[in-house]
Design a protein around this motif. Structure first.
Motif, PDB file in Angstrom:
ATOM      1  N   THR A 130      53.250  42.868  51.941  1.00  0.00           N
ATOM      2  CA  THR A 130      53.302  43.492  50.614  1.00  0.00           C
ATOM      3  C   THR A 130      52.121  43.076  49.745  1.00  0.00           C
ATOM      4  O   THR A 130      51.821  43.743  48.757  1.00  0.00           O
ATOM      5  N   GLN A 131      51.442  41.985  50.104  1.00  0.00           N
ATOM      6  CA  GLN A 131      50.260  41.538  49.378  1.00  0.00           C
ATOM      7  C   GLN A 131      49.291  40.947  50.386  1.00  0.00           C
ATOM      8  O   GLN A 131      49.691  40.277  51.328  1.00  0.00           O
ATOM      9  N   LEU A 132      48.010  41.208  50.156  1.00  0.00           N
ATOM     10  CA  LEU A 132      46.986  40.727  51.069  1.00  0.00           C
ATOM     11  C   LEU A 132      45.874  40.078  50.254  1.00  0.00           C
ATOM     12  O   LEU A 132      45.289  40.711  49.369  1.00  0.00           O
ATOM     13  N   GLY A 133      45.604  38.815  50.526  1.00  0.00           N
ATOM     14  CA  GLY A 133      44.515  38.113  49.855  1.00  0.00           C
ATOM     15  C   GLY A 133      43.211  38.412  50.562  1.00  0.00           C
ATOM     16  O   GLY A 133      43.111  38.281  51.778  1.00  0.00           O
ATOM     17  N   LEU A 134      42.202  38.841  49.808  1.00  0.00           N
ATOM     18  CA  LEU A 134      40.918  39.219  50.382  1.00  0.00           C
ATOM     19  C   LEU A 134      39.770  38.576  49.621  1.00  0.00           C
ATOM     20  O   LEU A 134      39.898  38.247  48.438  1.00  0.00           O
ATOM     21  N   VAL A 135      38.649  38.418  50.310  1.00  0.00           N
ATOM     22  CA  VAL A 135      37.404  37.975  49.682  1.00  0.00           C
ATOM     23  C   VAL A 135      36.354  39.000  50.054  1.00  0.00           C
ATOM     24  O   VAL A 135      36.156  39.309  51.226  1.00  0.00           O
ATOM     25  N   TRP A 136      35.699  39.544  49.039  1.00  0.00           N
ATOM     26  CA  TRP A 136      34.667  40.564  49.243  1.00  0.00           C
ATOM     27  C   TRP A 136      33.293  39.921  49.145  1.00  0.00           C
ATOM     28  O   TRP A 136      32.939  39.336  48.114  1.00  0.00           O
ATOM     29  N   ARG A 137      32.515  40.005  50.228  1.00  0.00           N
ATOM     30  CA  ARG A 137      31.126  39.523  50.288  1.00  0.00           C
ATOM     31  C   ARG A 137      30.936  38.105  49.759  1.00  0.00           C
ATOM     32  O   ARG A 137      29.896  37.779  49.181  1.00  0.00           O
ATOM     33  N   GLU A 138      31.948  37.284  49.890  1.00  0.00           N
ATOM     34  CA  GLU A 138      31.910  35.907  49.395  1.00  0.00           C
ATOM     35  C   GLU A 138      31.582  35.833  47.908  1.00  0.00           C
ATOM     36  O   GLU A 138      31.055  34.844  47.415  1.00  0.00           O
ATOM     37  N   GLN A 139      31.896  36.923  47.166  1.00  0.00           N
ATOM     38  CA  GLN A 139      31.611  36.974  45.736  1.00  0.00           C
ATOM     39  C   GLN A 139      32.869  37.104  44.892  1.00  0.00           C
ATOM     40  O   GLN A 139      32.933  36.553  43.796  1.00  0.00           O
ATOM     41  N   ILE A 140      33.853  37.884  45.380  1.00  0.00           N
ATOM     42  CA  ILE A 140      35.057  38.141  44.600  1.00  0.00           C
ATOM     43  C   ILE A 140      36.280  37.947  45.492  1.00  0.00           C
ATOM     44  O   ILE A 140      36.362  38.516  46.574  1.00  0.00           O
ATOM     45  N   ALA A 141      37.228  37.157  45.012  1.00  0.00           N
ATOM     46  CA  ALA A 141      38.508  36.984  45.697  1.00  0.00           C
ATOM     47  C   ALA A 141      39.562  37.734  44.895  1.00  0.00           C
ATOM     48  O   ALA A 141      39.516  37.759  43.660  1.00  0.00           O
ATOM     49  N   PHE A 142      40.500  38.379  45.602  1.00  0.00           N
ATOM     50  CA  PHE A 142      41.547  39.120  44.913  1.00  0.00           C
ATOM     51  C   PHE A 142      42.723  39.333  45.848  1.00  0.00           C
ATOM     52  O   PHE A 142      42.632  39.087  47.041  1.00  0.00           O
ATOM     53  N   ILE A 178      41.984  38.567  40.293  1.00  0.00           N
ATOM     54  CA  ILE A 178      40.568  38.732  40.600  1.00  0.00           C
ATOM     55  C   ILE A 178      39.824  37.485  40.138  1.00  0.00           C
ATOM     56  O   ILE A 178      39.936  37.077  38.983  1.00  0.00           O
ATOM     57  N   GLN A 179      39.078  36.871  41.063  1.00  0.00           N
ATOM     58  CA  GLN A 179      38.308  35.669  40.754  1.00  0.00           C
ATOM     59  C   GLN A 179      36.870  35.873  41.212  1.00  0.00           C
ATOM     60  O   GLN A 179      36.627  36.287  42.345  1.00  0.00           O
ATOM     61  N   TYR A 180      35.938  35.572  40.330  1.00  0.00           N
ATOM     62  CA  TYR A 180      34.531  35.628  40.690  1.00  0.00           C
ATOM     63  C   TYR A 180      34.167  34.269  41.279  1.00  0.00           C
ATOM     64  O   TYR A 180      34.402  33.236  40.662  1.00  0.00           O
ATOM     65  N   LEU A 181      33.597  34.278  42.460  1.00  0.00           N
ATOM     66  CA  LEU A 181      33.307  33.037  43.158  1.00  0.00           C
ATOM     67  C   LEU A 181      31.959  32.463  42.728  1.00  0.00           C
ATOM     68  O   LEU A 181      31.186  33.110  42.027  1.00  0.00           O
ATOM     69  N   ASP A 182      31.679  31.250  43.151  1.00  0.00           N
ATOM     70  CA  ASP A 182      30.499  30.512  42.705  1.00  0.00           C
ATOM     71  C   ASP A 182      29.186  31.231  42.964  1.00  0.00           C
ATOM     72  O   ASP A 182      28.232  31.061  42.207  1.00  0.00           O
ATOM     73  N   VAL A 183      29.107  32.054  43.989  1.00  0.00           N
ATOM     74  CA  VAL A 183      27.863  32.753  44.314  1.00  0.00           C
ATOM     75  C   VAL A 183      27.402  33.595  43.130  1.00  0.00           C
ATOM     76  O   VAL A 183      26.219  33.585  42.774  1.00  0.00           O
ATOM     77  N   LEU A 184      28.324  34.310  42.495  1.00  0.00           N
ATOM     78  CA  LEU A 184      27.958  35.141  41.342  1.00  0.00           C
ATOM     79  C   LEU A 184      27.506  34.289  40.164  1.00  0.00           C
ATOM     80  O   LEU A 184      26.545  34.619  39.475  1.00  0.00           O
ATOM     81  N   GLN A 185      28.193  33.193  39.915  1.00  0.00           N
ATOM     82  CA  GLN A 185      27.827  32.331  38.788  1.00  0.00           C
ATOM     83  C   GLN A 185      26.451  31.715  39.014  1.00  0.00           C
ATOM     84  O   GLN A 185      25.642  31.644  38.102  1.00  0.00           O
TER      85      GLN A 185
END
Length: 74
Positions: A2-14, A25-32
């Motif tokens: 019913t829910q799937l945790g994903l990370v897109w391009r090591e930039q955004i987790a959701f 939605i979390q912005y990962l350290d790479v973007l910062q």
């Protein structure tokens, strides 16, 4: 599932739910780190962070929609 945790391009987790809602939605350290290299002062850093995050979310959504079959046409 019913829910799937994903990370897109090591930039955004959701979390993607069964009704295609995005949660936590979390912005990962790479973007910062990228924003820090583009901003000289606090205002510049904040502006660079906002631009990078908006562009990243937009691109992520386009890719996610494409992977899930595209937008529904009425």
């Amino acid at each position: 599932v019913t829910q799937l945790g994903l990370v897109w391009r090591e930039q955004i987790a959701f979390i993607l739910t069964q009704d295609f809602t995005l949660k936590r939605i979390q912005y990962l350290d790479v973007l910062q780190e990228e924003a820090e290299s583009n901003g000289d002062d606090a205002a510049g850093l904040a502006f660079a962070s906002q631009i990078l995050m908006a562009e990243s979310v937009s691109t992520m959504l386009e890719e996610l929609v494409s992977c899930l079959g595209g937008w529904e046409q009425e």
